[in-house]
Design a protein around this motif. Structure first.
Motif, short mmCIF file in Angstrom:
data_model
loop_
_atom_site.label_atom_id
_atom_site.label_comp_id
_atom_site.label_asym_id
_atom_site.label_seq_id
_atom_site.Cartn_x
_atom_site.Cartn_y
_atom_site.Cartn_z
N LYS A 58 14.59 19.86 -0.70
CA LYS A 58 13.34 20.18 -1.40
C LYS A 58 12.24 19.22 -0.96
CE LYS A 58 11.56 20.14 -6.18
NZ LYS A 58 10.49 19.19 -6.00
N VAL A 68 11.04 20.08 2.54
CA VAL A 68 10.14 21.24 2.51
C VAL A 68 8.77 20.83 1.99
CG1 VAL A 68 9.74 23.47 1.34
CG2 VAL A 68 11.98 22.96 2.34
N GLU A 69 8.73 20.00 0.95
CA GLU A 69 7.45 19.54 0.41
C GLU A 69 6.68 18.71 1.44
OE1 GLU A 69 8.46 17.53 -3.24
OE2 GLU A 69 8.49 19.41 -4.37
N GLN A 79 -4.81 22.60 7.19
CA GLN A 79 -5.67 23.72 6.82
C GLN A 79 -6.99 23.27 6.20
OE1 GLN A 79 -3.01 25.89 4.24
NE2 GLN A 79 -2.06 26.99 5.94
N ARG A 107 6.74 13.09 7.10
CA ARG A 107 7.71 14.17 7.27
C ARG A 107 8.88 13.70 8.13
NH1 ARG A 107 8.81 17.26 11.31
NH2 ARG A 107 6.78 17.11 12.33
N LYS A 157 6.85 19.05 4.70
CA LYS A 157 6.34 20.02 5.67
C LYS A 157 5.12 20.75 5.11
CE LYS A 157 10.74 21.00 7.97
NZ LYS A 157 11.79 22.02 8.17
N ASP A 158 5.20 21.13 3.82
CA ASP A 158 4.09 21.83 3.18
C ASP A 158 2.83 20.97 3.13
OD1 ASP A 158 5.63 24.08 2.77
OD2 ASP A 158 5.99 23.69 0.64
N MET A 159 2.98 19.69 2.77
CA MET A 159 1.82 18.79 2.72
C MET A 159 1.19 18.66 4.10
SD MET A 159 2.63 15.66 0.10
CE MET A 159 4.23 15.23 0.76
N GLU A 160 2.05 18.53 5.12
CA GLU A 160 1.54 18.41 6.50
C GLU A 160 0.79 19.68 6.90
OE1 GLU A 160 3.25 17.11 10.87
OE2 GLU A 160 4.65 17.95 9.41
N MET A 161 1.33 20.84 6.52
CA MET A 161 0.67 22.11 6.85
C MET A 161 -0.66 22.24 6.10
SD MET A 161 1.92 25.98 6.05
CE MET A 161 1.53 25.73 4.32
N ARG A 162 -0.66 21.89 4.80
CA ARG A 162 -1.87 22.03 3.99
C ARG A 162 -3.00 21.12 4.46
NH1 ARG A 162 1.82 22.60 -0.31
NH2 ARG A 162 1.47 20.47 -0.97
N GLN A 189 -4.68 16.05 -0.68
CA GLN A 189 -3.39 15.96 0.03
C GLN A 189 -2.94 14.51 0.18
OE1 GLN A 189 -1.52 18.62 0.51
NE2 GLN A 189 -3.23 19.68 -0.45
#
Length: 176
Positions: free
Chosen positions: A34, A37-38, A48, A156, A40-45, A109
Motif C-alpha cells: 500500500k 502504491v502511495e 501532473q 519511491r 508511486k501515486d505521489m510521484e505521479m501527482r 504533494q
C-alpha cells in the motif's frame, strides 16, 4: 484520516508492552505494498502539477540504491540505521523544498510526502534492538538536486527498495 496517522496507528495497535514489535506492518505484506502504491501515486501527482521551478537551494537527497547481495549481508540493526539516515536526509530535503514551492499543487504533494517520510522515520526510531537507539550522527551518501520531482523519485525508490526488503527481513524473524 491522513496516511501518516494510519501508519503510526496501525503500528501502535500492535506494540507489545515491553518491546516495540511492528507485527502488523511487517507481517502483513499488503501494508508495505500500500505504501509503495502511495509513493508511486505521489510521484505521479506531482508530475501532473504545473511545471515547478527549479529549487534555488538544492535539495540534498540520499543515494538509496544498493546491491541486493550487499544488503542481505547486513544485520537488521545496520539496515535500520541506514534507512533512518536516508529518511532523515529525505525529510530535511522535503522541508527545505516546502519553503521554496509556493505553487498549490506542488506544495500539497510535498506536504503529503513530508507526512509519509516523517511517519516512517518516527516509526523506525521506535524499533528496539540490543544495539541501542538511533543517533543522528550519520552521513549517508548523498547528491544535490534542484528538481522537486527528484525528491519524490528518491522516496519511491527508498520505499520500494530498502524499506520493503527491510520489512521482509523482519517478517522472517517476527512472523513465525
Amino acid at each position: 484520516s491522513p496516511p501518516g496517522l494510519l501508519l503510526l496507528t496501525s503500528f501502535l495497535l500492535h506494540v507489545k508492552e515491553d518491546r516495540a514489535s511492528p507485527t502488523r506492518l511487517v507481517c502483513d505484506n499488503r501494508l508495505i505494498q500500500k505504501y509503495i502504491v502511495e509513493a508511486k501515486d505521489m510521484e505521479m501527482r506531482v508530475g501532473q502539477c504545473q511545471p515547478l521551478p527549479a529549487l534555488s537551494c538544492p535539495a540534498v537527497l540520499p543515494l538509496v540504491d544498493f546491491t541486493f547481495q550487499q544488503w542481505k549481508s547486513k544485520l537488521n540493526e545496520t539496515k535500520r540505521r541506514e534507512i533512518l539516515c536516508d529518511l532523515a536526509l529525505l525529510v530535511g530535503a522535503v522541508a527545505g523544498a516546502q519553503g521554496q514551492v509556493s505553487e498549490e499543487c506542488g506544495a500539497r504533494q510535498l506536504s503529503q510526502l513530508y507526512r509519509h517520510a516523517n511517519s516512517f522515520f518516527l516509526l523506525l526510531q521506535t524499533f528496539s534492538w540490543e544495539a541501542g537507539h538511533w543517533e543522528p550522527s550519520c552521513s549517508p551518501h548523498s547528491m544535490e538536486q534542484t528538481h522537486v520531482t527528484s525528491i519524490f523519485l528518491t522516496y519511491r525508490q527508498l520505499v520500494q527498495g530498502k524499506l520493503r526488503f527491510f520489512f521482509e527481513d523482519l517478517a522472517k524473524v517476527l512472523c513465525k
